[in-house]
Design a protein around this motif. Structure first.
Motif, PDB file in Angstrom:
ATOM      1  N   MET A   1       0.840  -1.159   0.000  1.00  0.00           N
ATOM      2  CA  MET A   1       0.000   0.000   0.000  1.00  0.00           C
ATOM      3  C   MET A   1       0.897   1.239   0.000  1.00  0.00           C
ATOM      4  O   MET A   1       1.549   1.544   0.980  1.00  0.00           O
ATOM      5  CB  MET A   1      -0.898  -0.038   1.244  1.00  0.00           C
ATOM      6  CG  MET A   1      -1.843   1.096   1.326  1.00  0.00           C
ATOM      7  SD  MET A   1      -3.132   0.759   2.518  1.00  0.00           S
ATOM      8  CE  MET A   1      -2.630   1.828   3.823  1.00  0.00           C
ATOM      9  N   ARG A   2       0.946   1.900  -1.104  1.00  0.00           N
ATOM     10  CA  ARG A   2       1.816   3.067  -1.247  1.00  0.00           C
ATOM     11  C   ARG A   2       1.182   4.333  -0.686  1.00  0.00           C
ATOM     12  O   ARG A   2       1.879   5.202  -0.203  1.00  0.00           O
ATOM     13  CB  ARG A   2       2.160   3.294  -2.704  1.00  0.00           C
ATOM     14  CG  ARG A   2       3.199   2.367  -3.206  1.00  0.00           C
ATOM     15  CD  ARG A   2       3.718   2.921  -4.520  1.00  0.00           C
ATOM     16  NE  ARG A   2       4.944   2.281  -4.879  1.00  0.00           N
ATOM     17  CZ  ARG A   2       6.133   2.592  -4.394  1.00  0.00           C
ATOM     18  NH1 ARG A   2       6.264   3.531  -3.520  1.00  0.00           N
ATOM     19  NH2 ARG A   2       7.204   1.951  -4.777  1.00  0.00           N
ATOM     20  N   GLU A   3      -0.128   4.450  -0.762  1.00  0.00           N
ATOM     21  CA  GLU A   3      -0.810   5.650  -0.279  1.00  0.00           C
ATOM     22  C   GLU A   3      -1.602   5.328   0.980  1.00  0.00           C
ATOM     23  O   GLU A   3      -2.286   4.317   1.053  1.00  0.00           O
ATOM     24  CB  GLU A   3      -1.755   6.202  -1.342  1.00  0.00           C
ATOM     25  CG  GLU A   3      -1.048   6.786  -2.531  1.00  0.00           C
ATOM     26  CD  GLU A   3      -1.999   7.443  -3.510  1.00  0.00           C
ATOM     27  OE1 GLU A   3      -3.196   7.571  -3.190  1.00  0.00           O
ATOM     28  OE2 GLU A   3      -1.538   7.827  -4.587  1.00  0.00           O
ATOM     29  N   LEU A   4      -1.496   6.218   1.941  1.00  0.00           N
ATOM     30  CA  LEU A   4      -2.222   6.070   3.195  1.00  0.00           C
ATOM     31  C   LEU A   4      -3.032   7.344   3.397  1.00  0.00           C
ATOM     32  O   LEU A   4      -2.487   8.447   3.436  1.00  0.00           O
ATOM     33  CB  LEU A   4      -1.237   5.870   4.353  1.00  0.00           C
ATOM     34  CG  LEU A   4      -1.825   5.745   5.746  1.00  0.00           C
ATOM     35  CD1 LEU A   4      -2.714   4.516   5.838  1.00  0.00           C
ATOM     36  CD2 LEU A   4      -0.723   5.673   6.771  1.00  0.00           C
ATOM     37  N   VAL A   5      -4.350   7.194   3.493  1.00  0.00           N
ATOM     38  CA  VAL A   5      -5.237   8.341   3.652  1.00  0.00           C
ATOM     39  C   VAL A   5      -5.745   8.376   5.084  1.00  0.00           C
ATOM     40  O   VAL A   5      -6.328   7.409   5.575  1.00  0.00           O
ATOM     41  CB  VAL A   5      -6.421   8.264   2.657  1.00  0.00           C
ATOM     42  CG1 VAL A   5      -7.350   9.449   2.845  1.00  0.00           C
ATOM     43  CG2 VAL A   5      -5.922   8.165   1.235  1.00  0.00           C
ATOM     44  N   VAL A   6      -5.506   9.498   5.762  1.00  0.00           N
ATOM     45  CA  VAL A   6      -5.983   9.713   7.127  1.00  0.00           C
ATOM     46  C   VAL A   6      -6.768  11.018   7.112  1.00  0.00           C
ATOM     47  O   VAL A   6      -6.191  12.106   6.985  1.00  0.00           O
ATOM     48  CB  VAL A   6      -4.813   9.790   8.128  1.00  0.00           C
ATOM     49  CG1 VAL A   6      -5.337  10.063   9.534  1.00  0.00           C
ATOM     50  CG2 VAL A   6      -3.977   8.530   8.096  1.00  0.00           C
ATOM     51  N   GLY A   7      -8.077  10.906   7.206  1.00  0.00           N
ATOM     52  CA  GLY A   7      -8.919  12.099   7.119  1.00  0.00           C
ATOM     53  C   GLY A   7      -8.796  12.713   5.734  1.00  0.00           C
ATOM     54  O   GLY A   7      -9.032  12.059   4.723  1.00  0.00           O
ATOM     55  N   GLU A   8      -8.369  13.952   5.701  1.00  0.00           N
ATOM     56  CA  GLU A   8      -8.181  14.627   4.420  1.00  0.00           C
ATOM     57  C   GLU A   8      -6.731  14.604   3.955  1.00  0.00           C
ATOM     58  O   GLU A   8      -6.414  15.092   2.870  1.00  0.00           O
ATOM     59  CB  GLU A   8      -8.677  16.075   4.517  1.00  0.00           C
ATOM     60  CG  GLU A   8     -10.167  16.165   4.769  1.00  0.00           C
ATOM     61  CD  GLU A   8     -10.631  17.601   4.850  1.00  0.00           C
ATOM     62  OE1 GLU A   8      -9.884  18.501   4.432  1.00  0.00           O
ATOM     63  OE2 GLU A   8     -11.754  17.822   5.331  1.00  0.00           O
ATOM     64  N   ALA A   9      -5.833  14.029   4.761  1.00  0.00           N
ATOM     65  CA  ALA A   9      -4.412  13.996   4.420  1.00  0.00           C
ATOM     66  C   ALA A   9      -4.074  12.686   3.709  1.00  0.00           C
ATOM     67  O   ALA A   9      -4.545  11.616   4.083  1.00  0.00           O
ATOM     68  CB  ALA A   9      -3.568  14.141   5.669  1.00  0.00           C
ATOM     69  N   THR A  10      -3.240  12.760   2.689  1.00  0.00           N
ATOM     70  CA  THR A  10      -2.771  11.592   1.955  1.00  0.00           C
ATOM     71  C   THR A  10      -1.256  11.509   2.093  1.00  0.00           C
ATOM     72  O   THR A  10      -0.548  12.472   1.789  1.00  0.00           O
ATOM     73  CB  THR A  10      -3.150  11.680   0.466  1.00  0.00           C
ATOM     74  OG1 THR A  10      -4.564  11.791   0.362  1.00  0.00           O
ATOM     75  CG2 THR A  10      -2.695  10.447  -0.286  1.00  0.00           C
ATOM     76  N   PHE A  11      -0.772  10.360   2.570  1.00  0.00           N
ATOM     77  CA  PHE A  11       0.664  10.135   2.733  1.00  0.00           C
ATOM     78  C   PHE A  11       1.115   9.134   1.679  1.00  0.00           C
ATOM     79  O   PHE A  11       0.509   8.081   1.504  1.00  0.00           O
ATOM     80  CB  PHE A  11       0.969   9.594   4.135  1.00  0.00           C
ATOM     81  CG  PHE A  11       0.581  10.537   5.234  1.00  0.00           C
ATOM     82  CD1 PHE A  11       1.443  11.535   5.636  1.00  0.00           C
ATOM     83  CD2 PHE A  11      -0.659  10.428   5.851  1.00  0.00           C
ATOM     84  CE1 PHE A  11       1.080  12.414   6.648  1.00  0.00           C
ATOM     85  CE2 PHE A  11      -1.031  11.297   6.857  1.00  0.00           C
ATOM     86  CZ  PHE A  11      -0.167  12.299   7.263  1.00  0.00           C
ATOM     87  N   ILE A  12       2.199   9.463   0.987  1.00  0.00           N
ATOM     88  CA  ILE A  12       2.754   8.562  -0.026  1.00  0.00           C
ATOM     89  C   ILE A  12       4.038   7.979   0.542  1.00  0.00           C
ATOM     90  O   ILE A  12       4.948   8.715   0.947  1.00  0.00           O
ATOM     91  CB  ILE A  12       3.018   9.309  -1.349  1.00  0.00           C
ATOM     92  CG1 ILE A  12       1.703   9.864  -1.887  1.00  0.00           C
ATOM     93  CG2 ILE A  12       3.670   8.366  -2.353  1.00  0.00           C
ATOM     94  CD1 ILE A  12       1.845  10.741  -3.090  1.00  0.00           C
ATOM     95  N   LEU A  18       8.392   0.729   2.912  1.00  0.00           N
ATOM     96  CA  LEU A  18       7.537  -0.452   2.725  1.00  0.00           C
ATOM     97  C   LEU A  18       8.147  -1.647   3.452  1.00  0.00           C
ATOM     98  O   LEU A  18       9.357  -1.670   3.722  1.00  0.00           O
ATOM     99  CB  LEU A  18       7.380  -0.746   1.234  1.00  0.00           C
ATOM    100  CG  LEU A  18       6.615   0.311   0.432  1.00  0.00           C
ATOM    101  CD1 LEU A  18       6.647  -0.021  -1.054  1.00  0.00           C
ATOM    102  CD2 LEU A  18       5.186   0.433   0.910  1.00  0.00           C
ATOM    103  N   PRO A  19       7.367  -2.655   3.775  1.00  0.00           N
ATOM    104  CA  PRO A  19       7.901  -3.843   4.454  1.00  0.00           C
ATOM    105  C   PRO A  19       9.031  -4.493   3.648  1.00  0.00           C
ATOM    106  O   PRO A  19       8.990  -4.527   2.423  1.00  0.00           O
ATOM    107  CB  PRO A  19       6.694  -4.779   4.546  1.00  0.00           C
ATOM    108  CG  PRO A  19       5.507  -3.887   4.468  1.00  0.00           C
ATOM    109  CD  PRO A  19       5.922  -2.747   3.586  1.00  0.00           C
ATOM    110  N   GLN A  20      10.039  -4.958   4.374  1.00  0.00           N
ATOM    111  CA  GLN A  20      11.212  -5.581   3.770  1.00  0.00           C
ATOM    112  C   GLN A  20      11.166  -7.092   3.949  1.00  0.00           C
ATOM    113  O   GLN A  20      10.548  -7.599   4.883  1.00  0.00           O
ATOM    114  CB  GLN A  20      12.489  -5.039   4.418  1.00  0.00           C
ATOM    115  CG  GLN A  20      12.655  -3.546   4.297  1.00  0.00           C
ATOM    116  CD  GLN A  20      12.969  -3.116   2.886  1.00  0.00           C
ATOM    117  OE1 GLN A  20      13.771  -3.740   2.210  1.00  0.00           O
ATOM    118  NE2 GLN A  20      12.305  -2.063   2.434  1.00  0.00           N
ATOM    119  N   GLU A  21      11.850  -7.800   3.087  1.00  0.00           N
ATOM    120  CA  GLU A  21      11.964  -9.256   3.189  1.00  0.00           C
ATOM    121  C   GLU A  21      13.426  -9.611   3.378  1.00  0.00           C
ATOM    122  O   GLU A  21      14.300  -9.025   2.734  1.00  0.00           O
ATOM    123  CB  GLU A  21      11.437  -9.923   1.926  1.00  0.00           C
ATOM    124  CG  GLU A  21      11.460 -11.440   2.009  1.00  0.00           C
ATOM    125  CD  GLU A  21      10.847 -12.075   0.778  1.00  0.00           C
ATOM    126  OE1 GLU A  21      11.475 -13.023   0.270  1.00  0.00           O
ATOM    127  OE2 GLU A  21       9.774 -11.633   0.344  1.00  0.00           O
TER     128      GLU A  21
END
Length: 96
Positions: A1-12, A18-21
């Protein structure tokens, strides 16, 4: 999931967030020693190391080292799990 939306804010999120292997091994090694100073008095030392070593993603490897130095007061009854003052009292059987 590259984009995270919290309320009106969008985090890229970047690739680094991102999770590592990785593949590796977890380890834990330690040693402890007690030295009798006099009577029931002991000096205590210990050293422990633990961590995770990833051979294919070493940026995420971890290492922890802990050293302890202390004092202990011991008694025979507490070391052996017995109470020297706790003696079983003889019981009397009633004759019928």
């Amino acid at each position: 999931m590259r984009e995270l939306v919290v309320g009106e804010a969008t985090f890229i999120r970047s690739d680094d967030s991102l999770p590592q292997e990785a593949h590796g091994i977890r380890y834990n090694v330690g040693a402890a020693k007690e030295k009798n100073i006099m009577g029931n008095h002991y000096a205590y030392t210990s050293i422990d190391t633990e961590g995770v070593n990833y051979w294919d993603n070493s940026d995420y490897s971890e290492l922890t080292l802990q050293a302890n130095l202390g004092y202990r007061h011991k008694k025979y009854r507490t070391v052996m799990g017995r109470c020297s003052n706790c003696r079983a009292k003889p019981t009397r059987r009633k004759s019928v």
